[in-house]
Write a protein that holds these residues in place. Structure first.
Motif, short mmCIF file in Angstrom:
data_model
loop_
_atom_site.label_atom_id
_atom_site.label_comp_id
_atom_site.label_asym_id
_atom_site.label_seq_id
_atom_site.Cartn_x
_atom_site.Cartn_y
_atom_site.Cartn_z
N PHE A 289 0.81 -1.21 0.00
CA PHE A 289 0.00 0.00 0.00
C PHE A 289 0.84 1.27 0.00
N ARG B 19 -8.65 -3.53 7.38
CA ARG B 19 -9.87 -2.99 6.76
C ARG B 19 -9.91 -1.47 6.87
N ILE C 15 -7.31 0.09 4.44
CA ILE C 15 -7.80 0.03 3.06
C ILE C 15 -8.88 1.09 2.84
N LYS C 16 -9.77 1.24 3.82
CA LYS C 16 -10.83 2.25 3.72
C LYS C 16 -10.25 3.66 3.63
N HIS C 17 -9.25 3.95 4.48
CA HIS C 17 -8.63 5.28 4.46
C HIS C 17 -7.84 5.50 3.16
N LYS C 18 -7.24 4.44 2.66
CA LYS C 18 -6.43 4.55 1.45
C LYS C 18 -7.31 4.78 0.22
N GLU C 19 -8.48 4.15 0.17
CA GLU C 19 -9.36 4.27 -0.98
C GLU C 19 -10.30 5.46 -0.91
N LYS C 20 -10.46 6.06 0.24
CA LYS C 20 -11.41 7.14 0.42
C LYS C 20 -11.14 8.33 -0.52
N GLN D 81 -9.78 8.36 -3.41
CA GLN D 81 -10.07 7.96 -4.77
C GLN D 81 -11.58 7.96 -5.03
N ALA D 82 -12.36 7.60 -4.03
CA ALA D 82 -13.81 7.58 -4.18
C ALA D 82 -14.33 9.00 -4.42
N HIS D 83 -13.77 9.96 -3.69
CA HIS D 83 -14.17 11.35 -3.87
C HIS D 83 -13.76 11.86 -5.25
N SER E 13 -13.47 10.12 -7.96
CA SER E 13 -14.32 9.53 -9.00
C SER E 13 -15.68 10.23 -9.04
#
Length: 119
Positions: free
Chosen positions: A30, A84, A87-92, A94-96, A98
């Motif tokens: 990561f 978990r 991963i949630k903090h790492k992907e957050k 990117q979600a915004h 998108s």
């Protein structure tokens, strides 16, 4: 970055120390810059183990806990929760991004449709 391991009420087995270090190698993929990694383990009454993992990294402060009758199970539970959360903090972010990209795309399509309607 070294891992600080603290055991209260029992002697920490050597195999568990190695298991903890191997578990943290999972986060190398990561690309997280950890400032500290602390693992606190204690034996409570009734032979119940509690494991708390506290980390500080470029993602912020993330903590996780786990409880079980076996020490290795308590650590694995806490580590799974930590994983978990990371991963949630790492992907957050990117979600915004998108969502923002989708809004921009919708606006461009709307502007294009309006331009074509004027012609």
């Amino acid at each position: 970055m070294s891992i600080k391991i603290t055991a209260r009420g029992f002697e920490l087995p050597d195999y568990l120390e190695q298991h903890i270090k191997e578990a943290f190698f999972k986060f190398d993929k990561f690309k997280i810059a950890f400032q500290s990694k602390d693992v606190f383990m204690k034996l409570e009454e009734g032979r119940k183990f509690t494991v708390e993992i506290a980390t500080k990294s470029n993602l912020g402060k993330i903590d996780a806990t786990g409880e079980a009758n076996e020490l290795i199970d308590a650590f694995n539970e806490a580590f799974d929760r930590l994983e978990r959360q990371i991963i949630k903090h790492k992907e957050k972010p990117q979600a915004h991004l998108s969502e923002k990209a989708q809004k921009e795309k919708d606006n461009l399509i709307k502007e294009e449709d309006e331009t074509l309607a004027k012609l």
